[in-house]
Design a protein around this motif. Structure first.
Motif, PDB file in Angstrom:
ATOM      1  N   ARG A  65       0.411  -1.032   0.507  1.00  0.00           N
ATOM      2  CA  ARG A  65      -0.089  -0.195   0.140  1.00  0.00           C
ATOM      3  C   ARG A  65       0.895   1.758  -0.160  1.00  0.00           C
ATOM      4  O   ARG A  65       0.236   2.139  -0.493  1.00  0.00           O
ATOM      5  CB  ARG A  65      -0.989  -0.036   1.035  1.00  0.00           C
ATOM      6  N   PRO A  99      -6.352   1.443   4.538  1.00  0.00           N
ATOM      7  CA  PRO A  99      -7.901   2.234   3.553  1.00  0.00           C
ATOM      8  C   PRO A  99      -8.310   2.748   3.964  1.00  0.00           C
ATOM      9  O   PRO A  99      -9.707   2.691   3.189  1.00  0.00           O
ATOM     10  CB  PRO A  99      -7.521   0.578   2.820  1.00  0.00           C
ATOM     11  N   ASP A 117      -4.157  -1.184  -5.977  1.00  0.00           N
ATOM     12  CA  ASP A 117      -5.239  -1.600  -4.939  1.00  0.00           C
ATOM     13  C   ASP A 117      -6.250  -3.246  -5.111  1.00  0.00           C
ATOM     14  O   ASP A 117      -5.963  -3.127  -6.270  1.00  0.00           O
ATOM     15  CB  ASP A 117      -5.731  -1.303  -4.381  1.00  0.00           C
ATOM     16  N   SER A 136      -9.220   3.834  -3.880  1.00  0.00           N
ATOM     17  CA  SER A 136      -7.824   3.817  -4.427  1.00  0.00           C
ATOM     18  C   SER A 136      -8.246   4.614  -5.519  1.00  0.00           C
ATOM     19  O   SER A 136      -7.451   5.557  -5.811  1.00  0.00           O
ATOM     20  CB  SER A 136      -7.526   2.509  -4.754  1.00  0.00           C
TER      21      SER A 136
END
Length: 350
Positions: free
Chosen positions: A115, A130, A186, A201
């Motif tokens: 990430r 996230p 992602d 994302s």
């Protein structure tokens, strides 16, 4: 430099292995790896034969050298790390020790590394959570744009898992790919509502091209609320509804489950309803410009069509292995992107 050159002898094999390890270290330098380990509380309090940093690189090497067995992967990794000045000769670890070290590491550091290195708008070392964030353009040079929108691809692929992991022999992976480089930005697997989840994302000024499943009404509604455009590329554009209204460019509106969609010929359905803002011909050309969804399959295999299925026997191990494969794919795509940049300006940006 190519990282996939087939070796012709022992020296060539060593050079090729060193090139792969060099690629991984340059893509994910020790300080970035250490930050991901620290974010998950996996930093060692005592000296170990297989420290956490070494095991992060081992998981990456598993993907890069698949389907090589554990001890061969470790030998090739150690050789490459020594050439890079990141390892000194020492006692060799056995297979059982490697298994235990993988379990100690867990999947968290690999997820954070993925990430922090792939998601736009995250701060390195924060854990890559996230949660909703201020979106910013991805850092590479070759992001294609269409009418002010960045292009991303959402694709779904299935990958083989070890029969020991669960009764399900294959995992469904939904990935979000950058429309310029083909890097996986992602991904989620075996999760309900996966496409809508991946909206975390992308920003509102995005055209999300979906390859594979039929229009997802939950995704369409969530994207509309954010201002994100979605276009589904389908073999046919047949929907079990009569057109609600035909538009001047030949497209027509439908309203499945109360969600308005626009159907364009040649197998395209979109949430962009106004032909003056999204002309049919331009929209078709824009969706054709994004990478093919088979890149996600390449990411899951990491080493190519001969890569072995996932070998982990636990859910945590599967997560670790999948993040490793995505990280290797992104490292290779990033290297290719930089090589293309060195050769001249990107023709795909607009």
């Amino acid at each position: 430099m190519s990282y996939d050159t087939a070796p012709t002898g022992p020296d060539d094999r060593g050079d090729a292995d060193a090139a792969v390890v060099d690629l991984l270290v340059r893509a994910y330098p020790p300080e970035l790896v250490d930050a991901a380990i620290a974010a998950c509380g996996r930093t060692e309090r005592r000296r170990r034969l297989l420290p956490a940093r070494r095991m992060v690189y081992f998981v990456l090497a598993m993907a890069a050298f698949s389907p090589a067995p554990y001890l061969d992967v470790m030998r090739r990794l150690e050789s490459g790390l020594r050439r890079a000045g990141l390892s000194q000769p020492g006692p060799s670890a056995g297979k059982a020790a490697i298994f235990q070290a993988r379990e100690r590491l867990g999947s968290g550091p690999l997820e954070v590394l993925f990430r922090d290195s792939a998601l736009p708008g995250t701060e390195a070392g924060t854990g890559g959570a996230p949660a909703p964030r201020q979106w910013s353009a991805p850092p590479h040079h070759c992001a294609p744009y269409w009418r002010g929108r960045t292009l991303h691809l959402l694709a779904e692929r299935r990958t083989a898992a070890s029969r020991h992991t669960s009764p399900t022999p294959r995992l469904t992976v939904t990935g979000l790919l950058d429309g310029g480089t083909g890097q996986v930005v992602d991904a989620v697997w075996d999760a309900s509502g996966a496409p809508a989840t991946l909206l975390r994302s992308v920003g509102p000024d995005t055209l999300l091209v979906v390859q594979g499943p039929a229009p997802d009404h939950a995704l369409a509604a969530a994207a509309a609320a954010r201002g994100t455009g979605v276009a589904w590329r389908l073999p046919t554009a047949r929907l079990p509804l009569q057109p609600e209204r035909r538009l001047e460019d030949g497209s027509f509106l439908v309203r499945p489950r109360g969600v308005p969609l626009r159907v364009i010929g040649a197998g395209l359905v979109t949430t962009l309803l106004d032909p003056s803002l999204a002309p049919a011909g331009e929209l078709l050309a824009a969706t054709d410009a994004v990478p093919d969804g088979r890149l996600l399959g390449a990411a899951l295999l990491a080493a190519g069509p001969d890569a072995a299925p996932l070998t982990s026997r636990t859910a945590e191990g599967v997560d670790q292995e999948l993040y490793g494969r995505l990280l290797v794919h992104n490292a290779r795509r990033r290297a290719a992107d930089l090589a293309a940049f060195a050769c001249g300006p990107c023709p795909g940006a607009r």
